[in-house]
Design a protein around this motif. Sequence first.
Motif, PDB file in Angstrom:
ATOM      1  N   VAL A  63       0.844  -1.196   0.000  1.00  0.00           N
ATOM      2  CA  VAL A  63       0.000   0.000   0.000  1.00  0.00           C
ATOM      3  C   VAL A  63       0.880   1.246   0.000  1.00  0.00           C
ATOM      4  N   ASP A  64       1.910   1.245   0.822  1.00  0.00           N
ATOM      5  CA  ASP A  64       2.811   2.389   0.909  1.00  0.00           C
ATOM      6  C   ASP A  64       3.505   2.674  -0.424  1.00  0.00           C
ATOM      7  N   SER A  65       3.812   1.623  -1.179  1.00  0.00           N
ATOM      8  CA  SER A  65       4.524   1.814  -2.445  1.00  0.00           C
ATOM      9  C   SER A  65       3.607   2.228  -3.594  1.00  0.00           C
ATOM     10  N   ILE A  66       2.306   1.927  -3.508  1.00  0.00           N
ATOM     11  CA  ILE A  66       1.383   2.234  -4.607  1.00  0.00           C
ATOM     12  C   ILE A  66       0.590   3.511  -4.351  1.00  0.00           C
ATOM     13  N   ALA A  67       0.038   3.659  -3.158  1.00  0.00           N
ATOM     14  CA  ALA A  67      -0.827   4.803  -2.850  1.00  0.00           C
ATOM     15  C   ALA A  67      -0.008   6.086  -2.718  1.00  0.00           C
ATOM     16  N   ASP A  68      -0.658   7.202  -2.956  1.00  0.00           N
ATOM     17  CA  ASP A  68       0.005   8.490  -2.733  1.00  0.00           C
ATOM     18  C   ASP A  68       0.172   8.757  -1.245  1.00  0.00           C
ATOM     19  N   SER A  69      -0.755   8.240  -0.450  1.00  0.00           N
ATOM     20  CA  SER A  69      -0.619   8.311   1.006  1.00  0.00           C
ATOM     21  C   SER A  69      -1.527   7.255   1.629  1.00  0.00           C
ATOM     22  N   TRP A  70      -1.254   6.925   2.883  1.00  0.00           N
ATOM     23  CA  TRP A  70      -2.126   6.024   3.636  1.00  0.00           C
ATOM     24  C   TRP A  70      -2.096   6.450   5.095  1.00  0.00           C
ATOM     25  N   HIS A  71      -3.106   6.012   5.847  1.00  0.00           N
ATOM     26  CA  HIS A  71      -3.256   6.427   7.237  1.00  0.00           C
ATOM     27  C   HIS A  71      -3.939   5.305   8.010  1.00  0.00           C
ATOM     28  N   SER A  72      -3.623   5.219   9.275  1.00  0.00           N
ATOM     29  CA  SER A  72      -4.362   4.324  10.178  1.00  0.00           C
ATOM     30  C   SER A  72      -4.639   5.059  11.463  1.00  0.00           C
ATOM     31  N   GLY A  73      -5.707   4.667  12.124  1.00  0.00           N
ATOM     32  CA  GLY A  73      -6.063   5.283  13.386  1.00  0.00           C
ATOM     33  C   GLY A  73      -7.404   4.775  13.871  1.00  0.00           C
ATOM     34  N   PRO A  74      -7.938   5.435  14.895  1.00  0.00           N
ATOM     35  CA  PRO A  74      -9.240   5.038  15.408  1.00  0.00           C
ATOM     36  C   PRO A  74     -10.340   5.301  14.371  1.00  0.00           C
ATOM     37  N   SER A  75     -11.251   4.365  14.255  1.00  0.00           N
ATOM     38  CA  SER A  75     -12.377   4.502  13.338  1.00  0.00           C
ATOM     39  C   SER A  75     -13.527   5.222  14.024  1.00  0.00           C
ATOM     40  N   ALA A  76     -14.220   6.074  13.298  1.00  0.00           N
ATOM     41  CA  ALA A  76     -15.429   6.716  13.824  1.00  0.00           C
ATOM     42  C   ALA A  76     -16.512   5.669  14.102  1.00  0.00           C
ATOM     43  N   LEU A  77     -16.359   4.480  13.519  1.00  0.00           N
ATOM     44  CA  LEU A  77     -17.313   3.394  13.736  1.00  0.00           C
ATOM     45  C   LEU A  77     -16.915   2.518  14.920  1.00  0.00           C
ATOM     46  N   GLY A  78     -15.792   2.853  15.557  1.00  0.00           N
ATOM     47  CA  GLY A  78     -15.241   2.016  16.620  1.00  0.00           C
ATOM     48  C   GLY A  78     -14.177   1.109  16.041  1.00  0.00           C
ATOM     49  N   GLY A  79     -13.137   0.850  16.781  1.00  0.00           N
ATOM     50  CA  GLY A  79     -12.055  -0.007  16.280  1.00  0.00           C
ATOM     51  C   GLY A  79     -11.051   0.783  15.487  1.00  0.00           C
ATOM     52  N   THR A  80     -10.666   0.244  14.330  1.00  0.00           N
ATOM     53  CA  THR A  80      -9.569   0.772  13.529  1.00  0.00           C
ATOM     54  C   THR A  80     -10.023   1.074  12.109  1.00  0.00           C
ATOM     55  N   VAL A  81      -9.444   2.111  11.523  1.00  0.00           N
ATOM     56  CA  VAL A  81      -9.597   2.366  10.098  1.00  0.00           C
ATOM     57  C   VAL A  81      -8.202   2.485   9.492  1.00  0.00           C
ATOM     58  N   VAL A  82      -8.026   1.838   8.351  1.00  0.00           N
ATOM     59  CA  VAL A  82      -6.819   2.008   7.550  1.00  0.00           C
ATOM     60  C   VAL A  82      -7.315   2.491   6.191  1.00  0.00           C
ATOM     61  N   SER A  83      -6.724   3.591   5.706  1.00  0.00           N
ATOM     62  CA  SER A  83      -7.180   4.168   4.450  1.00  0.00           C
ATOM     63  C   SER A  83      -5.998   4.454   3.537  1.00  0.00           C
ATOM     64  N   PHE A  84      -6.305   4.560   2.258  1.00  0.00           N
ATOM     65  CA  PHE A  84      -5.300   5.024   1.306  1.00  0.00           C
ATOM     66  C   PHE A  84      -5.922   6.066   0.391  1.00  0.00           C
ATOM     67  N   VAL A  85      -5.068   6.912  -0.168  1.00  0.00           N
ATOM     68  CA  VAL A  85      -5.507   7.977  -1.065  1.00  0.00           C
ATOM     69  C   VAL A  85      -4.733   7.869  -2.363  1.00  0.00           C
ATOM     70  N   MET A  86      -5.470   8.008  -3.462  1.00  0.00           N
ATOM     71  CA  MET A  86      -4.874   8.125  -4.782  1.00  0.00           C
ATOM     72  C   MET A  86      -5.157   9.547  -5.254  1.00  0.00           C
ATOM     73  N   ASP A  87      -4.111  10.360  -5.326  1.00  0.00           N
ATOM     74  CA  ASP A  87      -4.247  11.735  -5.787  1.00  0.00           C
ATOM     75  C   ASP A  87      -4.546  11.735  -7.285  1.00  0.00           C
ATOM     76  N   ASP A  88      -5.180  12.786  -7.738  1.00  0.00           N
ATOM     77  CA  ASP A  88      -5.444  12.980  -9.178  1.00  0.00           C
ATOM     78  C   ASP A  88      -6.153  11.785  -9.812  1.00  0.00           C
ATOM     79  N   ALA A  89      -7.098  11.219  -9.067  1.00  0.00           N
ATOM     80  CA  ALA A  89      -7.880  10.100  -9.600  1.00  0.00           C
ATOM     81  C   ALA A  89      -8.918  10.596 -10.614  1.00  0.00           C
ATOM     82  N   TRP A  90      -9.223  11.892 -10.554  1.00  0.00           N
ATOM     83  CA  TRP A  90     -10.149  12.516 -11.512  1.00  0.00           C
ATOM     84  C   TRP A  90      -9.602  13.880 -11.885  1.00  0.00           C
ATOM     85  N   GLN A  91      -9.993  14.355 -13.044  1.00  0.00           N
ATOM     86  CA  GLN A  91      -9.595  15.695 -13.448  1.00  0.00           C
ATOM     87  C   GLN A  91     -10.357  16.718 -12.624  1.00  0.00           C
ATOM     88  N   GLY A  92      -9.740  17.849 -12.364  1.00  0.00           N
ATOM     89  CA  GLY A  92     -10.332  18.892 -11.517  1.00  0.00           C
ATOM     90  C   GLY A  92     -11.428  19.637 -12.120  1.00  0.00           C
TER      91      GLY A  92
END
Length: 127
Positions: free
Chosen positions: A98-127
């Motif tokens: 994930v770290d090598s492919i995504a533009d960024s990733w994050h982990s932390g507490p989930s608003a739903l309880g427990g854990t959330v791990v997310s990734f972001v792909m920048d420029d996935a759509w034109q502005g």
Amino acid sequence: MTLHPLPDSVPIARRWFRKFIAPFNPLCSIDDCALMISELVTNAIVCGRSDDTWVVRVEWFREGTSLRVEVHNPGFPAGVRMRRPEANDAHGRGLLLVDSIADSWHSGPSALGGTVVSFVMDDAWQG
């Protein structure tokens, strides 16, 4: 998407993502995103813990020109860490991938309880 914490849920998550993202024609690689979802759902299934019946939740969002994908599980946020496996280790490469492919990733507490791990792909759509 809500998934049972079973190995069969990994390909279900990939198919779901491909089906629902395709009409939006992202510029980023759908294959790369599906691969990262596979890794994060697998981690969520392996690492999620609860005394009650639990599920893994996958969500994706368009944020401006970026794509953000979140995977939620009832595990402990402090347990999410990128490992440095040895060459002969069978596991431990998911977040490295994930770290090598995504533009960024994050982990932390989930608003739903427990854990959330997310990734972001920048420029996935034109502005």
